[in-house]
Every structure is written in structure tokens, then in C-alpha cells.
Design an enzyme around this catalytic site. Structure first.
Site, PDB file in Angstrom:
ATOM      1  N   ASP A   1      27.751  -5.972  73.225  1.00  0.00           N
ATOM      2  CA  ASP A   1      28.396  -5.104  72.246  1.00  0.00           C
ATOM      3  C   ASP A   1      29.793  -5.636  71.955  1.00  0.00           C
ATOM      4  O   ASP A   1      30.530  -6.002  72.866  1.00  0.00           O
ATOM      5  CB  ASP A   1      28.519  -3.672  72.778  1.00  0.00           C
ATOM      6  CG  ASP A   1      27.178  -2.963  72.853  1.00  0.00           C
ATOM      7  OD1 ASP A   1      26.253  -3.369  72.120  1.00  0.00           O
ATOM      8  OD2 ASP A   1      27.068  -2.006  73.640  1.00  0.00           O
TER       9      ASP A   1
ATOM     10  N   GLN B   1      32.957 -13.808  78.483  1.00  0.00           N
ATOM     11  CA  GLN B   1      32.261 -12.621  78.980  1.00  0.00           C
ATOM     12  C   GLN B   1      32.019 -11.621  77.868  1.00  0.00           C
ATOM     13  O   GLN B   1      32.811 -11.486  76.945  1.00  0.00           O
ATOM     14  CB  GLN B   1      33.028 -11.980  80.131  1.00  0.00           C
ATOM     15  CG  GLN B   1      34.403 -11.495  79.776  1.00  0.00           C
ATOM     16  CD  GLN B   1      35.215 -11.135  81.011  1.00  0.00           C
ATOM     17  OE1 GLN B   1      35.138 -11.785  82.043  1.00  0.00           O
ATOM     18  NE2 GLN B   1      35.999 -10.079  80.900  1.00  0.00           N
ATOM     19  N   GLY B   2      30.877 -10.950  77.997  1.00  0.00           N
ATOM     20  CA  GLY B   2      30.501  -9.917  77.054  1.00  0.00           C
ATOM     21  C   GLY B   2      30.036  -8.690  77.807  1.00  0.00           C
ATOM     22  O   GLY B   2      29.706  -8.755  78.993  1.00  0.00           O
ATOM     23  N   TYR B   3      29.983  -7.578  77.113  1.00  0.00           N
ATOM     24  CA  TYR B   3      29.636  -6.299  77.738  1.00  0.00           C
ATOM     25  C   TYR B   3      28.364  -5.748  77.130  1.00  0.00           C
ATOM     26  O   TYR B   3      28.287  -5.543  75.919  1.00  0.00           O
ATOM     27  CB  TYR B   3      30.820  -5.322  77.601  1.00  0.00           C
ATOM     28  CG  TYR B   3      31.969  -5.797  78.448  1.00  0.00           C
ATOM     29  CD1 TYR B   3      32.121  -5.355  79.740  1.00  0.00           C
ATOM     30  CD2 TYR B   3      32.837  -6.785  77.984  1.00  0.00           C
ATOM     31  CE1 TYR B   3      33.133  -5.838  80.551  1.00  0.00           C
ATOM     32  CE2 TYR B   3      33.847  -7.277  78.780  1.00  0.00           C
ATOM     33  CZ  TYR B   3      33.989  -6.799  80.069  1.00  0.00           C
ATOM     34  OH  TYR B   3      34.981  -7.299  80.878  1.00  0.00           O
ATOM     35  N   LEU B   4      27.379  -5.515  77.996  1.00  0.00           N
ATOM     36  CA  LEU B   4      26.114  -4.920  77.567  1.00  0.00           C
ATOM     37  C   LEU B   4      26.253  -3.405  77.485  1.00  0.00           C
ATOM     38  O   LEU B   4      25.521  -2.743  76.761  1.00  0.00           O
ATOM     39  CB  LEU B   4      24.996  -5.306  78.528  1.00  0.00           C
ATOM     40  CG  LEU B   4      24.784  -6.817  78.713  1.00  0.00           C
ATOM     41  CD1 LEU B   4      23.712  -7.078  79.759  1.00  0.00           C
ATOM     42  CD2 LEU B   4      24.445  -7.483  77.394  1.00  0.00           C
TER      43      LEU B   4
END
Length: 154
Positions: A77, A27-30
Site C-alpha cells: 500500500d 520497504q513496503g507495507y502490506l
């Protein structure tokens, strides 16, 4: 509404995980304020919005295609978090979601338990193998961890 408590787990206190089902998660965070996350869980893909909060907060999950996830992933990010999530049955029809982190956070173990009400969450007595309750610590929010705030792993 997501209502959950979160606990640190020490490796030496882990139960035998071989009997439990699990998911591979990336998972990644925009965005981290508000939280907008993209996630691959096995072969499923999601875009998630989470409101502010510690014990309880709004959460919305929307399906993504693999192509959409792969397009958005490079736009995340900070650190893209990788973990294995074990699903461990708990008393009162609850489930312990035990996250075993990989990569930058190798060695970090966090357990989360979701509840139907804040009252149930506050009255929960965790199993003896759970460590420190970090529910009210933003340090262990994956969105903050994506910024590279590495909690100590012992």
C-alpha cells in the site's frame, strides 16, 4: 521486543559518513494496522510484523526469498520507501542507525537507537549532533510515511 528512540537530524549536523558501514533498504507495507512490512536489505529479504507502540513494541522478522519479496512488493500500500542506513558506533556498545531517505523523502534524516530496556532508553543522552526527539511521534513511523504523510524537510 523492540525498544528504540528516534531523532530528526539536520543535514548540516551530520558527521562524516564515509567511515561507516551501511545497508541499502527498500520497504513496503502490506498493512499498517497491525504493521506488516516487507523489506529488502541489500541481498536479504524479510517479512516483519510490528505491534502498536511508540518507545517499545513487539517485532517479529521472518525471512523471505527474493521471489516472494518481488511478488509481494507490487501489493504494498502507498509508497515503497527507499533509504540508506548507516551503522554508527555509539557509547555503551549501542549503535546509531542513521537513515538517509531517497525518493519522495529525499532530504529526510532520522537516527534510531535500540536499547535492551525501557529504562536504558529513557536515560539515554543523545550526541550533540542529534536534533528533535520524535520517539513519541507516529508521524515518523515508516508505516505512516508510506501513506504519503510527508514530514517537512528543512
Amino acid at each position: 521486543m523492540e525498544i528504540e528512540r528516534k531523532f530528526l537530524i539536520q543535514k548540516e549536523n551530520l558527521p562524516d559518513l564515509s567511515a561507516y558501514s551501511f545497508h541499502q533498504i527498500e520497504q513496503g507495507y502490506l498493512c499498517t494496522e497491525p504493521v506488516v512490512r516487507i523489506r529488502r536489505q541489500d541481498d536479504e529479504y524479510y517479512l516483519t510484523y510490528k505491534s502498536k507502540g511508540l518507545l517499545a513494541r513487539e517485532e517479529y522478522n521472518l525471512p523471505l526469498t527474493k521471489d516472494a519479496y518481488e511478488h509481494l512488493c507490487p501489493k504494498a500500500d502507498g509508497i515503497v520507501i527507499s533509504k540508506t542506513r548507516y551503522l554508527i558506533p555509539e557509547k555503551n556498545d549501542l549503535t546509531i542507525e542513521l537513515d538517509v531517505f531517497h525518493g519522495v523523502y529525499e532530504g529526510l534524516l532520522l537516527a534510531e537507537v535500540e536499547f535492551s530496556s525501557e529504562e536504558a532508553a529513557q536515560n539515554y543522552i543523545p550526541p550533540a549532533w542529534f536534533g528533535e526527539d520524535v520517539t513519541y511521534s507516529t508521524r515518523y513511523h515508516n508505516s505512516n510515511m508510506s501513506k504519503g504523510v510527508i514530514p517537512p524537510v528543512e
